[in-house]
Design a protein around this motif. Structure first.
Motif, PDB file in Angstrom:
ATOM      1  N   ILE A 216       0.811  -1.221   0.000  1.00  0.00           N
ATOM      2  CA  ILE A 216       0.000   0.000   0.000  1.00  0.00           C
ATOM      3  C   ILE A 216       0.845   1.272   0.000  1.00  0.00           C
ATOM      4  O   ILE A 216       0.342   2.332  -0.341  1.00  0.00           O
ATOM      5  CB  ILE A 216      -0.994   0.052   1.181  1.00  0.00           C
ATOM      6  CG1 ILE A 216      -0.305  -0.280   2.476  1.00  0.00           C
ATOM      7  CG2 ILE A 216      -2.171  -0.849   0.926  1.00  0.00           C
ATOM      8  CD1 ILE A 216      -1.218  -0.139   3.659  1.00  0.00           C
ATOM      9  N   MET A 219       0.832   3.747  -2.831  1.00  0.00           N
ATOM     10  CA  MET A 219      -0.261   4.694  -3.024  1.00  0.00           C
ATOM     11  C   MET A 219       0.181   6.123  -2.796  1.00  0.00           C
ATOM     12  O   MET A 219      -0.437   7.050  -3.304  1.00  0.00           O
ATOM     13  CB  MET A 219      -1.403   4.373  -2.064  1.00  0.00           C
ATOM     14  CG  MET A 219      -2.139   3.126  -2.461  1.00  0.00           C
ATOM     15  SD  MET A 219      -3.514   2.852  -1.373  1.00  0.00           S
ATOM     16  CE  MET A 219      -4.495   1.766  -2.384  1.00  0.00           C
ATOM     17  N   LEU A 229      -1.930   0.459  -8.595  1.00  0.00           N
ATOM     18  CA  LEU A 229      -3.259   0.268  -8.017  1.00  0.00           C
ATOM     19  C   LEU A 229      -3.994   1.597  -7.865  1.00  0.00           C
ATOM     20  O   LEU A 229      -5.153   1.726  -8.267  1.00  0.00           O
ATOM     21  CB  LEU A 229      -3.141  -0.427  -6.655  1.00  0.00           C
ATOM     22  CG  LEU A 229      -4.462  -0.662  -5.943  1.00  0.00           C
ATOM     23  CD1 LEU A 229      -5.299  -1.673  -6.698  1.00  0.00           C
ATOM     24  CD2 LEU A 229      -4.254  -1.126  -4.525  1.00  0.00           C
ATOM     25  N   ILE A 233      -7.398   2.845  -9.667  1.00  0.00           N
ATOM     26  CA  ILE A 233      -8.608   3.253  -8.946  1.00  0.00           C
ATOM     27  C   ILE A 233      -9.025   4.650  -9.389  1.00  0.00           C
ATOM     28  O   ILE A 233     -10.199   4.928  -9.616  1.00  0.00           O
ATOM     29  CB  ILE A 233      -8.373   3.197  -7.414  1.00  0.00           C
ATOM     30  CG1 ILE A 233      -8.254   1.745  -6.956  1.00  0.00           C
ATOM     31  CG2 ILE A 233      -9.511   3.873  -6.675  1.00  0.00           C
ATOM     32  CD1 ILE A 233      -7.947   1.579  -5.494  1.00  0.00           C
TER      33      ILE A 233
ATOM     34  N   ASP B 117      -5.802  -2.441   4.574  1.00  0.00           N
ATOM     35  CA  ASP B 117      -6.873  -1.504   4.935  1.00  0.00           C
ATOM     36  C   ASP B 117      -6.938  -0.284   4.020  1.00  0.00           C
ATOM     37  O   ASP B 117      -8.012   0.155   3.647  1.00  0.00           O
ATOM     38  CB  ASP B 117      -6.748  -1.085   6.405  1.00  0.00           C
ATOM     39  CG  ASP B 117      -5.342  -0.650   6.773  1.00  0.00           C
ATOM     40  OD1 ASP B 117      -4.449  -0.803   5.916  1.00  0.00           O
ATOM     41  OD2 ASP B 117      -5.143  -0.172   7.883  1.00  0.00           O
ATOM     42  N   LEU B 118      -5.762   0.251   3.644  1.00  0.00           N
ATOM     43  CA  LEU B 118      -5.784   1.459   2.821  1.00  0.00           C
ATOM     44  C   LEU B 118      -6.377   1.195   1.444  1.00  0.00           C
ATOM     45  O   LEU B 118      -6.987   2.063   0.836  1.00  0.00           O
ATOM     46  CB  LEU B 118      -4.371   2.015   2.669  1.00  0.00           C
ATOM     47  CG  LEU B 118      -3.955   2.980   3.759  1.00  0.00           C
ATOM     48  CD1 LEU B 118      -2.526   3.406   3.534  1.00  0.00           C
ATOM     49  CD2 LEU B 118      -4.848   4.198   3.758  1.00  0.00           C
ATOM     50  N   MET B 119      -6.181  -0.053   0.970  1.00  0.00           N
ATOM     51  CA  MET B 119      -6.734  -0.399  -0.324  1.00  0.00           C
ATOM     52  C   MET B 119      -8.261  -0.425  -0.252  1.00  0.00           C
ATOM     53  O   MET B 119      -8.947   0.074  -1.150  1.00  0.00           O
ATOM     54  CB  MET B 119      -6.202  -1.770  -0.708  1.00  0.00           C
ATOM     55  CG  MET B 119      -6.374  -2.085  -2.155  1.00  0.00           C
ATOM     56  SD  MET B 119      -5.767  -3.703  -2.422  1.00  0.00           S
ATOM     57  CE  MET B 119      -4.143  -3.560  -1.784  1.00  0.00           C
ATOM     58  N   ALA B 122      -9.473   3.119  -0.328  1.00  0.00           N
ATOM     59  CA  ALA B 122      -9.466   3.701  -1.671  1.00  0.00           C
ATOM     60  C   ALA B 122     -10.665   3.215  -2.474  1.00  0.00           C
ATOM     61  O   ALA B 122     -11.302   3.992  -3.195  1.00  0.00           O
ATOM     62  CB  ALA B 122      -8.163   3.347  -2.377  1.00  0.00           C
ATOM     63  N   ARG B 202      -5.530   3.287  15.509  1.00  0.00           N
ATOM     64  CA  ARG B 202      -4.300   3.541  14.766  1.00  0.00           C
ATOM     65  C   ARG B 202      -4.562   3.599  13.270  1.00  0.00           C
ATOM     66  O   ARG B 202      -4.081   4.478  12.566  1.00  0.00           O
ATOM     67  CB  ARG B 202      -3.290   2.416  15.003  1.00  0.00           C
ATOM     68  CG  ARG B 202      -2.542   2.545  16.289  1.00  0.00           C
ATOM     69  CD  ARG B 202      -1.933   1.202  16.640  1.00  0.00           C
ATOM     70  NE  ARG B 202      -1.750   1.108  18.059  1.00  0.00           N
ATOM     71  CZ  ARG B 202      -0.570   1.134  18.647  1.00  0.00           C
ATOM     72  NH1 ARG B 202       0.504   1.222  17.930  1.00  0.00           N
ATOM     73  NH2 ARG B 202      -0.477   1.067  19.941  1.00  0.00           N
ATOM     74  N   VAL B 206      -4.878   7.166   9.484  1.00  0.00           N
ATOM     75  CA  VAL B 206      -4.301   7.370   8.156  1.00  0.00           C
ATOM     76  C   VAL B 206      -5.303   7.159   7.033  1.00  0.00           C
ATOM     77  O   VAL B 206      -5.042   7.526   5.899  1.00  0.00           O
ATOM     78  CB  VAL B 206      -3.070   6.469   7.916  1.00  0.00           C
ATOM     79  CG1 VAL B 206      -1.922   6.913   8.774  1.00  0.00           C
ATOM     80  CG2 VAL B 206      -3.383   5.027   8.124  1.00  0.00           C
ATOM     81  N   TYR B 209      -6.150   9.888   4.655  1.00  0.00           N
ATOM     82  CA  TYR B 209      -5.195  10.275   3.623  1.00  0.00           C
ATOM     83  C   TYR B 209      -5.767  10.037   2.232  1.00  0.00           C
ATOM     84  O   TYR B 209      -5.481  10.746   1.295  1.00  0.00           O
ATOM     85  CB  TYR B 209      -3.890   9.503   3.802  1.00  0.00           C
ATOM     86  CG  TYR B 209      -2.780  10.107   3.009  1.00  0.00           C
ATOM     87  CD1 TYR B 209      -2.022  11.140   3.530  1.00  0.00           C
ATOM     88  CD2 TYR B 209      -2.525   9.687   1.713  1.00  0.00           C
ATOM     89  CE1 TYR B 209      -1.035  11.731   2.792  1.00  0.00           C
ATOM     90  CE2 TYR B 209      -1.528  10.284   0.961  1.00  0.00           C
ATOM     91  CZ  TYR B 209      -0.789  11.301   1.506  1.00  0.00           C
ATOM     92  OH  TYR B 209       0.171  11.906   0.759  1.00  0.00           O
ATOM     93  N   LEU B 210      -6.612   9.011   2.115  1.00  0.00           N
ATOM     94  CA  LEU B 210      -7.237   8.718   0.827  1.00  0.00           C
ATOM     95  C   LEU B 210      -8.652   9.274   0.760  1.00  0.00           C
ATOM     96  O   LEU B 210      -9.414   8.925  -0.132  1.00  0.00           O
ATOM     97  CB  LEU B 210      -7.236   7.207   0.582  1.00  0.00           C
ATOM     98  CG  LEU B 210      -5.825   6.640   0.454  1.00  0.00           C
ATOM     99  CD1 LEU B 210      -5.834   5.145   0.567  1.00  0.00           C
ATOM    100  CD2 LEU B 210      -5.215   7.054  -0.864  1.00  0.00           C
ATOM    101  N   LEU B 219      -4.108  15.634   7.836  1.00  0.00           N
ATOM    102  CA  LEU B 219      -2.715  15.209   7.718  1.00  0.00           C
ATOM    103  C   LEU B 219      -2.278  15.328   6.264  1.00  0.00           C
ATOM    104  O   LEU B 219      -1.193  15.845   5.956  1.00  0.00           O
ATOM    105  CB  LEU B 219      -2.613  13.744   8.179  1.00  0.00           C
ATOM    106  CG  LEU B 219      -1.291  13.236   8.712  1.00  0.00           C
ATOM    107  CD1 LEU B 219      -0.831  14.075   9.866  1.00  0.00           C
ATOM    108  CD2 LEU B 219      -1.435  11.792   9.147  1.00  0.00           C
ATOM    109  N   VAL B 235       0.753  14.370  14.606  1.00  0.00           N
ATOM    110  CA  VAL B 235       1.383  13.112  15.021  1.00  0.00           C
ATOM    111  C   VAL B 235       1.407  13.026  16.543  1.00  0.00           C
ATOM    112  O   VAL B 235       1.123  11.977  17.128  1.00  0.00           O
ATOM    113  CB  VAL B 235       2.809  13.000  14.437  1.00  0.00           C
ATOM    114  CG1 VAL B 235       3.569  11.863  15.086  1.00  0.00           C
ATOM    115  CG2 VAL B 235       2.749  12.794  12.940  1.00  0.00           C
ATOM    116  N   ILE B 238      -2.128  12.279  17.790  1.00  0.00           N
ATOM    117  CA  ILE B 238      -2.423  10.860  17.533  1.00  0.00           C
ATOM    118  C   ILE B 238      -1.724   9.996  18.578  1.00  0.00           C
ATOM    119  O   ILE B 238      -2.313   9.078  19.144  1.00  0.00           O
ATOM    120  CB  ILE B 238      -1.962  10.459  16.111  1.00  0.00           C
ATOM    121  CG1 ILE B 238      -2.818  11.147  15.066  1.00  0.00           C
ATOM    122  CG2 ILE B 238      -2.013   8.952  15.932  1.00  0.00           C
ATOM    123  CD1 ILE B 238      -2.336  10.943  13.646  1.00  0.00           C
TER     124      ILE B 238
END
Lengths: 267, 257
Positions: A216, A219, A229, A233, B117-119, B122, B202, B206, B209-210, B219, B235, B238
């Motif tokens: 990831i 990204m 990726l 997207i 998770d970030l995927m 997105a 946690r 982030v 961010y997407l 952030l 930071v 957090i």
């Protein structure tokens, strides 16, 4: 002979703090729903979801191997490389940190406490922010990803290492000392043989997680499979997203299996 | 007197060779130049020093998004765990004896667990749009995968005695779950949910961010404007929130188990 008979502990439901705890949890949940935007689907959400589903179920197989170095196989290999090198770097950096943070007898408590605090700080520092800092330093690309994985993993790996040191059996070291061994010999003959399998096992476990982060980090521009990726997207080419997703799932599963098998043989 | 000969440790040598080759290969494929790192080390330390001087005036603006992040984590954990509970019973070998069902649903769970998770974030930002809802869905799925596995492993280690007793008394599937399974695992479940909550706090920092809501959005803005003093402040916030939640949750889990 007198034997005091003890009644079994009352069930948790009979204690006041059981109910207070649940009331607090319910309050927290209720509070969390306040101010959340209602779950109103955008008009085109169904259309997007449909085309996404179509793309995910009809992956773009041609992308797996195109031969020009811009294909999925190459991106996955790069991701693997980032995780491998990153984990290796972090294992080396973790060693001194682990000995610093390990709480062993005959040591001043502040030493290990301060080490543990620093490791917690590293663990909490968002990995993406770290990746962006390294991108500033070395430019976008895989090397920034390697450094981000390498430095971020220290927080967790050194913690695992230090726990292994704390749980070490001191008997072996004492017998080497009793036989006239010096500190170096204690380390080489007693500590290392005990710690090495644990360290390798922890490193393998961390490698499994590094594969996930490496896939990831792209990204934000830190190399690996994340870059194609996020492009796929953003351009909504869902069949390409589908094949990349399949690629990542296969790679993560394979690495998990391999690392799991190796770890079982080690410990 | 002679010592028994040790077999040639070829396995060790093969492993070492694989490691060294892997190292050279990965350094090659990732364009690693340690020189490049030290060359631009000044840039890195500059950012770091900027981050060490947090922009305190920005604190009031950070408070709202941080609260939103926590709310996202709470709802995500709740939905994910609620889904994971029946699912875990479905894939536990001592509750459902049909091997095909268990195998199939475990396979699905394993696939869910491999997606980072970030995927997910997105993908869901693309479907439901920018905002915390995408974050909540992401966290729910993420929690589902993580807690589902912990749940079914807990269910599989329970004492079979009560199960048999309740079954012998003529109980149906639901009654077995209510009177034999649930009392044995309730504490573990709560403990795992708290653990998932810690990880979700946690993770949720982030996701923004997407575009998936929470403090991550701010952030991302600060990072794209090169306001590292603000990044440093966030930071720090957090860090404090994560530490506080870890502490409370850790104490509660200790009390439970």
């Amino acid at each position: 002979m007198t034997e005091t008979k003890k009644l079994p502990k009352a069930p948790a439901q009979h204690r006041w703090y059981f109910w207070v705890g649940w009331a607090l949890v319910l309050l927290l949940i209720g509070w969390s729903f306040t101010g959340m935007p209602s779950f109103a689907l955008k008009e085109n959400a169904v259309v997007v979801a449909k085309s996404m589903w179509h793309g995910l179920t009809h992956p773009d197989w041609a992308y797996v191997w195109t031969g020009d170095g811009e294909d999925l196989t190459n991106a996955l290999l790069q991701t693997f490389g980032i995780a491998f090198l990153g984990t290796f770097i972090s294992a080396i950096i973790s060693l001194p940190f682990a000995f610093w943070a390990a709480h062993t007898p005959n040591r001043f408590w502040l030493t290990s406490r301060s080490g543990k605090f620093i490791l917690t700080a590293i663990r909490t520092f968002p990995e993406i922010v770290m990746a962006l800092m390294f991108i500033k330093a070395v430019g976008p690309g895989s090397f920034a990803g390697v450094l981000a994985v390498g430095f971020h993993s220290v927080g967790m790996l050194a913690k695992l290492f230090s726990e292994a040191i704390e749980n070490m059996d001191s008997g072996a070291g004492e017998s080497v000392t009793a036989a006239g061994g010096n500190r170096l010999e204690v380390t080489l003959l007693a500590s290392l043989p005990q710690l090495l399998p644990e360290f390798v096992s922890n490193t393998l476990y961390r490698f499994e997680l590094a594969i996930r982060s490496a896939s990831i980090l792209g990204m934000v521009g830190a190399g690996g499979v994340g870059t194609p990726l996020i492009f796929a997207i953003q351009t909504r080419s869902w069949s390409r997203v589908g094949i990349i997703l399949i690629g990542i799932i296969i790679m993560v599963t394979a690495v998990d299996w391999l690392s799991g098998t190796l770890r079982k043989r080690l410990v | 007197m002679s010592f028994p000969k040790r077999a040639f440790p070829w396995q060790k040598w093969v492993m070492t060779a694989v490691m060294v080759l892997g190292l050279i290969w990965s350094a090659f494929i990732t364009d690693a130049h340690i020189g490049k790192f030290f060359e631009n080390f000044g840039e890195f330390t500059k950012i770091f020093i900027d981050m060490c001087h947090p922009d305190w005036a920005y604190t009031p603006y950070v408070f709202g998004p941080m609260v939103e992040t926590i709310k996202m984590a709470v709802i995500g954990t709740l939905i994910g765990s609620l889904l994971a509970f029946p699912y875990a019973l479905l894939v536990a070998r001592n509750i459902v004896t049909n091997k095909v069902v268990v195998g199939l649903f475990r396979f699905i769970l394993n696939i869910v667990r491999t997606v980072p998770d970030l995927m997910l974030a997105a993908l869901f930002v693309a479907v439901v749009g920018i905002g915390p809802v995408a974050g909540v869905i992401t966290l729910a799925i993420f929690t589902f995968g993580m807690v589902g596995k912990l749940f079914y492993e807990a269910v599989e280690t329970i004492d079979p005695g009560p199960l048999e007793a309740v079954r012998a008394a003529g109980a149906g599937k639901l009654e077995i779950i209510r009177f034999a399974v649930f009392p044995q695992i309730a504490n573990y479940f709560v403990s795992y949910v708290l653990y998932a909550f810690e990880i979700n706090v946690r993770a949720s920092t982030v996701l923004g961010y997407l575009g998936a809501g929470g403090i991550g959005v701010y952030l991302q803005q600060a990072l794209s404007m090169f306001r590292y003093d603000r990044v440093g402040l966030m930071v720090l916030v957090i860090f404090i929130v994560v530490l506080a939640i870890d502490y409370v949750s850790g104490k509660t889990r200790e009390a439970l188990l």
